[in-house]
Design a protein around this motif. Structure first.
Motif, PDB file in Angstrom:
ATOM      1  N   VAL A 266      34.400  45.771  88.632  1.00 40.06           N
ATOM      2  CA  VAL A 266      35.464  45.882  88.872  1.00 40.06           C
ATOM      3  C   VAL A 266      35.839  44.145  89.084  1.00 40.06           C
ATOM      4  CG1 VAL A 266      37.739  46.488  89.916  1.00 40.06           C
ATOM      5  CG2 VAL A 266      35.704  48.167  89.513  1.00 40.06           C
ATOM      6  N   ARG A 267      37.073  43.801  89.373  1.00 42.32           N
ATOM      7  CA  ARG A 267      37.377  42.141  89.539  1.00 42.32           C
ATOM      8  C   ARG A 267      38.505  42.575  90.646  1.00 42.32           C
ATOM      9  NH1 ARG A 267      32.346  42.359  90.045  1.00 42.32           N
ATOM     10  NH2 ARG A 267      31.253  40.088  88.757  1.00 42.32           N
ATOM     11  N   LYS A 268      39.390  42.309  91.048  1.00 40.76           N
ATOM     12  CA  LYS A 268      41.018  41.883  92.083  1.00 40.76           C
ATOM     13  C   LYS A 268      41.131  40.431  91.807  1.00 40.76           C
ATOM     14  CE  LYS A 268      39.508  45.513  95.181  1.00 40.76           C
ATOM     15  NZ  LYS A 268      39.804  46.238  96.096  1.00 40.76           N
ATOM     16  N   PRO A 269      41.282  39.678  91.004  1.00 41.31           N
ATOM     17  CA  PRO A 269      42.338  38.587  91.049  1.00 41.31           C
ATOM     18  C   PRO A 269      43.803  38.268  92.234  1.00 41.31           C
ATOM     19  CG  PRO A 269      42.984  39.610  88.964  1.00 41.31           C
ATOM     20  CD  PRO A 269      41.858  40.344  88.852  1.00 41.31           C
ATOM     21  N   PHE A 270      43.307  37.184  92.515  1.00 42.80           N
ATOM     22  CA  PHE A 270      44.454  36.872  93.896  1.00 42.80           C
ATOM     23  C   PHE A 270      45.529  36.386  92.959  1.00 42.80           C
ATOM     24  CE2 PHE A 270      46.365  34.230  96.634  1.00 42.80           C
ATOM     25  CZ  PHE A 270      47.596  34.951  97.497  1.00 42.80           C
ATOM     26  N   ILE A 271      47.080  37.432  92.992  1.00 44.02           N
ATOM     27  CA  ILE A 271      47.893  36.331  92.085  1.00 44.02           C
ATOM     28  C   ILE A 271      49.179  36.503  93.166  1.00 44.02           C
ATOM     29  CG2 ILE A 271      48.689  36.746  90.110  1.00 44.02           C
ATOM     30  CD1 ILE A 271      47.399  39.220  89.476  1.00 44.02           C
ATOM     31  N   TYR A 272      49.510  34.840  92.915  1.00 43.44           N
ATOM     32  CA  TYR A 272      50.778  34.286  93.867  1.00 43.44           C
ATOM     33  C   TYR A 272      51.194  33.914  92.838  1.00 43.44           C
ATOM     34  CZ  TYR A 272      53.311  32.837  98.100  1.00 43.44           C
ATOM     35  OH  TYR A 272      54.258  32.409  98.824  1.00 43.44           O
ATOM     36  N   MET A 273      52.516  35.143  92.906  1.00 47.57           N
ATOM     37  CA  MET A 273      53.884  34.509  92.308  1.00 47.57           C
ATOM     38  C   MET A 273      55.238  33.943  92.739  1.00 47.57           C
ATOM     39  SD  MET A 273      54.130  34.953  88.874  1.00 47.57           S
ATOM     40  CE  MET A 273      51.945  35.115  89.004  1.00 47.57           C
ATOM     41  N   TYR A 274      56.065  32.007  92.365  1.00 43.96           N
ATOM     42  CA  TYR A 274      56.774  31.877  92.752  1.00 43.96           C
ATOM     43  C   TYR A 274      57.451  30.756  92.202  1.00 43.96           C
ATOM     44  CZ  TYR A 274      53.778  27.747  91.692  1.00 43.96           C
ATOM     45  OH  TYR A 274      52.610  27.482  91.857  1.00 43.96           O
ATOM     46  N   GLU A 275      59.279  30.859  92.557  1.00 47.99           N
ATOM     47  CA  GLU A 275      60.192  30.676  91.867  1.00 47.99           C
ATOM     48  C   GLU A 275      59.538  29.651  91.388  1.00 47.99           C
ATOM     49  OE1 GLU A 275      63.805  31.209  93.596  1.00 47.99           O
ATOM     50  OE2 GLU A 275      63.544  33.712  93.468  1.00 47.99           O
ATOM     51  N   PRO A 276      59.967  29.000  89.943  1.00 48.08           N
ATOM     52  CA  PRO A 276      60.054  26.901  89.488  1.00 48.08           C
ATOM     53  C   PRO A 276      61.139  25.913  90.861  1.00 48.08           C
ATOM     54  CG  PRO A 276      60.307  28.449  87.458  1.00 48.08           C
ATOM     55  CD  PRO A 276      61.044  29.486  89.078  1.00 48.08           C
ATOM     56  N   THR A 277      60.383  25.014  90.832  1.00 46.67           N
ATOM     57  CA  THR A 277      61.460  24.569  91.463  1.00 46.67           C
ATOM     58  C   THR A 277      63.026  24.323  90.327  1.00 46.67           C
ATOM     59  OG1 THR A 277      59.889  22.357  91.445  1.00 46.67           O
ATOM     60  CG2 THR A 277      59.800  23.657  93.254  1.00 46.67           C
ATOM     61  N   GLU A 278      63.682  23.085  91.129  1.00 42.68           N
ATOM     62  CA  GLU A 278      64.709  22.776  90.518  1.00 42.68           C
ATOM     63  C   GLU A 278      64.406  21.075  90.144  1.00 42.68           C
ATOM     64  OE1 GLU A 278      67.560  24.512  89.624  1.00 42.68           O
ATOM     65  OE2 GLU A 278      67.309  26.661  91.134  1.00 42.68           O
TER      66      GLU A 278
END
Length: 263
Positions: free
Chosen positions: A251-263
């Protein structure tokens, strides 16, 4: 083989070698070698290992798009499973924004060399590809006679376990990405080159992902295509699960971080 030799600076490759000493029970790690290589003729790092042991080579690469990694042995491609072809080591471009300065992907690949002897000595090269760049890191593996007192029966048992159990040999480790783009999580597995590849399943927060799950597409090579990233993925527990014919899993668990694009 097409090599990109221009000086670039997007990806970094970290490579380390582990000598699996079955008789002692725990791996002995050589110091990691962190490098930024863009030229083919950079000299290899010498590593001397006793004959009869198994070796694990690990390569880590990062960049603003998902790095793909494969291995060469004395310049020839190493296939780790029946699905591990150079043609499958391609990725359709995502709809990434032009500014990738805030994005980060890390991929990891491992290569196990079983029961080393003089025939397996040579140059092993990790090749990490981005969309417009190639980085490499090589090891010059030299094999010596085994140490006195090695327990060969334990070495054979350890090698058989490596052959039978599923092993994820290439995967996405970390993702920092904008919302609203398409991308791909890498997960490739083997249970020995002469055996069928393990089955791969994906889950998000312990719920199975299928081709009927909105926003996702399961790839034939084991990867997971994300059709449109969203805050649903932010810090979610996403798992790639390889199931072998013996019922065992890796098993592998990728760390995922999402953020809104900057203007």
């Amino acid at each position: 083989m097409h090599w990109i030799s221009e000086e670039k600076s997007l990806a970094a490759v970290l490579a380390s070698l582990t000598l699996i000493t079955a008789a002692m029970g725990s791996p002995v790690k050589f110091p990691s070698a962190g490098v930024r290589i863009t030229k083919r003729n950079v000299s290899a790092v010498d590593k001397v290992v006793p004959a009869g042991n198994d070796i694990e080579l690990e390569c880590k690469a990062n960049g603003p798009t998902p790095p793909l990694i494969h291995w060469l042995y004395n310049g020839e491609h190493v296939e780790q499973s029946p699905l591990d072809h150079l043609s499958s080591n391609l990725m359709a471009p995502g709809n990434f924004p032009n500014d990738r300065s805030q994005n980060y992907y890390a991929s990891v690949s491992t290569l196990i060399i079983k029961e080393t002897d003089s025939s397996k000595a040579g140059i092993y090269t990790c090749v990490a590809d981005l969309e417009d760049e190639r980085q490499t890191k090589s090891f010059n593996i030299q094999v010596t006679q085994p140490l006195l007192g090695d327990d060969s029966s334990q070495q054979i048992k350890r090698t058989e376990a490596i052959d039978e159990d599923p092993r994820i040999y290439l995967y996405t480790e970390q993702v920092y990405e904008f919302e609203g783009v398409s991308t791909q999580l890498i997960c490739r597995a083997t249970q020995g080159f002469n055996k069928p590849p393990p089955s791969i399943t994906w889950t998000i927060n312990d719920q199975p992902i299928t081709n009927n799950t909105a926003g996702f597409q399961l790839m034939s090579n084991g990867d997971l295509k994300i059709l449109r990233t969203s805050n649903v993925l932010h810090m979610a527990e996403v798992k790639c699960i390889a199931v072998g014919s013996n019922g065992k899993t890796d098993v592998r668990k990728p760390f995922i971080y999402m953020y809104e694009p900057t203007e």
